[in-house]
Design a protein around this motif. Structure first.
Motif, PDB file in Angstrom:
ATOM      1  N   ASP A 137       0.834  -1.199   0.000  1.00  0.00           N
ATOM      2  CA  ASP A 137       0.000   0.000   0.000  1.00  0.00           C
ATOM      3  C   ASP A 137       0.872   1.252   0.000  1.00  0.00           C
ATOM      4  O   ASP A 137       2.055   1.193   0.329  1.00  0.00           O
ATOM      5  N   PRO A 138       0.305   2.396  -0.358  1.00  0.00           N
ATOM      6  CA  PRO A 138       1.073   3.645  -0.370  1.00  0.00           C
ATOM      7  C   PRO A 138       1.544   4.032   1.030  1.00  0.00           C
ATOM      8  O   PRO A 138       0.918   3.701   2.035  1.00  0.00           O
ATOM      9  N   ASP A 139       2.647   4.763   1.089  1.00  0.00           N
ATOM     10  CA  ASP A 139       3.150   5.277   2.356  1.00  0.00           C
ATOM     11  C   ASP A 139       2.152   6.266   2.952  1.00  0.00           C
ATOM     12  O   ASP A 139       1.404   6.939   2.234  1.00  0.00           O
ATOM     13  N   LEU A 140       2.164   6.366   4.289  1.00  0.00           N
ATOM     14  CA  LEU A 140       1.278   7.278   4.995  1.00  0.00           C
ATOM     15  C   LEU A 140       2.055   8.151   5.964  1.00  0.00           C
ATOM     16  O   LEU A 140       3.053   7.716   6.542  1.00  0.00           O
ATOM     17  N   ILE A 141       1.570   9.365   6.151  1.00  0.00           N
ATOM     18  CA  ILE A 141       2.077  10.255   7.179  1.00  0.00           C
ATOM     19  C   ILE A 141       0.951  10.502   8.177  1.00  0.00           C
ATOM     20  O   ILE A 141      -0.197  10.739   7.794  1.00  0.00           O
ATOM     21  N   TYR A 142       1.295  10.442   9.458  1.00  0.00           N
ATOM     22  CA  TYR A 142       0.304  10.671  10.511  1.00  0.00           C
ATOM     23  C   TYR A 142       0.798  11.769  11.442  1.00  0.00           C
ATOM     24  O   TYR A 142       1.947  11.745  11.901  1.00  0.00           O
ATOM     25  N   THR A 143      -0.069  12.719  11.724  1.00  0.00           N
ATOM     26  CA  THR A 143       0.228  13.791  12.677  1.00  0.00           C
ATOM     27  C   THR A 143      -0.972  13.975  13.597  1.00  0.00           C
ATOM     28  O   THR A 143      -2.079  13.513  13.290  1.00  0.00           O
ATOM     29  N   GLU A 144      -0.766  14.654  14.719  1.00  0.00           N
ATOM     30  CA  GLU A 144      -1.853  14.933  15.651  1.00  0.00           C
ATOM     31  C   GLU A 144      -1.885  16.404  16.004  1.00  0.00           C
ATOM     32  O   GLU A 144      -0.838  17.063  16.045  1.00  0.00           O
ATOM     33  N   ASP A 145      -3.099  16.901  16.257  1.00  0.00           N
ATOM     34  CA  ASP A 145      -3.235  18.216  16.868  1.00  0.00           C
ATOM     35  C   ASP A 145      -3.793  18.016  18.271  1.00  0.00           C
ATOM     36  O   ASP A 145      -3.731  16.910  18.815  1.00  0.00           O
ATOM     37  N   LEU A 146      -4.336  19.015  18.860  1.00  0.00           N
ATOM     38  CA  LEU A 146      -4.768  18.934  20.254  1.00  0.00           C
ATOM     39  C   LEU A 146      -5.841  17.887  20.489  1.00  0.00           C
ATOM     40  O   LEU A 146      -5.851  17.217  21.528  1.00  0.00           O
ATOM     41  N   ILE A 147      -6.749  17.702  19.525  1.00  0.00           N
ATOM     42  CA  ILE A 147      -7.900  16.846  19.784  1.00  0.00           C
ATOM     43  C   ILE A 147      -8.100  15.716  18.784  1.00  0.00           C
ATOM     44  O   ILE A 147      -9.016  14.913  18.950  1.00  0.00           O
TER      45      ILE A 147
END
Length: 282
Positions: free
Chosen positions: A217-227
């Motif tokens: 599968d394609p590569d993924l980027i994951y980030t988070e904000d406050l909620i």
């Protein structure tokens, strides 16, 4: 109390688990107290799990499987139950994380979730003032099981030095957490680098991120904000993140020097002097 006869087994993994536990128990002609005696728990706990008011643990599930001779039904099911306790916005990421062949992460504030001890995780998760803290802790520990698979993902962690110094929970909890990080020197598929303070400005001052790679599968980027959290497979975003991660790795200490720094912080800040005595840095 919830009437178990009104539970909809299709409502959630927890409801399904409860209904199946009741079905297997009744098929074995055991009441809740009798089953509780066999698996070393109270009848009340059996009842709470059967009515989806309590989340089962993996240990409980293994005992139930042995007691009711289910062929591992509940041990297999409990993973879905625990994952369903994760925040809704996080569940899609957890599913992808479990499938990844390669996980690389930069963590600017705290130890990466897959490498957290139970007590460290509990202290971190408690900051969100959750209603069901123990269920969230159990779900986080369940996520970590991907590191023990027969074919685990390659995990490469760049950890900001700040995470070593920030006291989470208590000195004892921090000492155990840093010792846990050092234990990964024995693991072939997990590597930890520390980005030291002396680097100054760097390629991800904006914050933490995870980079997932898959076999098909394609590569993924994951980030988070406050909620909430955000995933993207946008090629431009993935390319930018890969470049930034390469810069972070280049700026970080080597794996060996990172272990030395972790050990030094243990000694100077959390009073542990056993690391050098037990073994050298691998």
């Amino acid at each position: 109390m919830v009437n178990i006869r009104n539970l909809d087994p299709s409502a959630s993994p927890l409801d399904y688990y409860g209904s199946e536990l009741r079905r297997f128990r009744e098929a074995a002609k055991l009441n809740q107290a009798q089953l509780g005696d066999i698996v070393y728990c109270t009848a009340s706990l059996i009842g709470q799990i059967e009515t989806a008011r309590k989340v089962p643990t993996r240990e409980f599930s293994e005992r139930i499987d042995a007691a009711l001779m289910t062929g591992g039904v509940f041990t297999r099911l409990v993973g879905l139950v625990l994952r369903s306790q994760l925040p809704t916005w996080f569940q899609a990421y957890a599913d992808m994380e479990a499938k990844a062949a390669y996980i690389s992460t930069y963590q600017s504030q705290m130890v990466y979730g897959l490498l957290q001890t139970e007590e460290y995780a509990r202290a971190v998760l408690a900051t969100g003032l959750p209603d069901r803290l123990e269920e969230l802790v159990a779900a986080r520990l369940e996520r970590q099981r991907i590191l023990a698979k027969d074919r685990p993902p390659m995990v490469w962690v760049v950890l900001d030095e700040a995470a070593l110094h920030r006291p989470i929970g208590s000195p004892q909890i921090m000492r155990a957490q840093l010792a846990h990080l050092l234990s990964f020197r024995e693991e072939r598929w997990t590597r930890i680098q520390v980005l030291p303070f002396k680097v100054g400005e760097h390629a991800s001052l904006i914050g933490s991120f995870n980079f997932l790679r898959f076999d098909d599968d394609p590569d993924l980027i994951y980030t988070e904000d406050l909620i909430s959290g955000h995933m993207t497979a946008n090629p431009d975003s993935v390319r930018e993140a890969a470049l930034r991660y390469a810069h972070l790795q280049a700026s970080a200490l080597s794996v060996e020097d990172s272990a030395e720094l972790i050990m030094r912080v243990m000694e100077e800040h959390y009073g542990d002097r056993t690391g050098h005595e037990q073994r050298g840095v691998a």
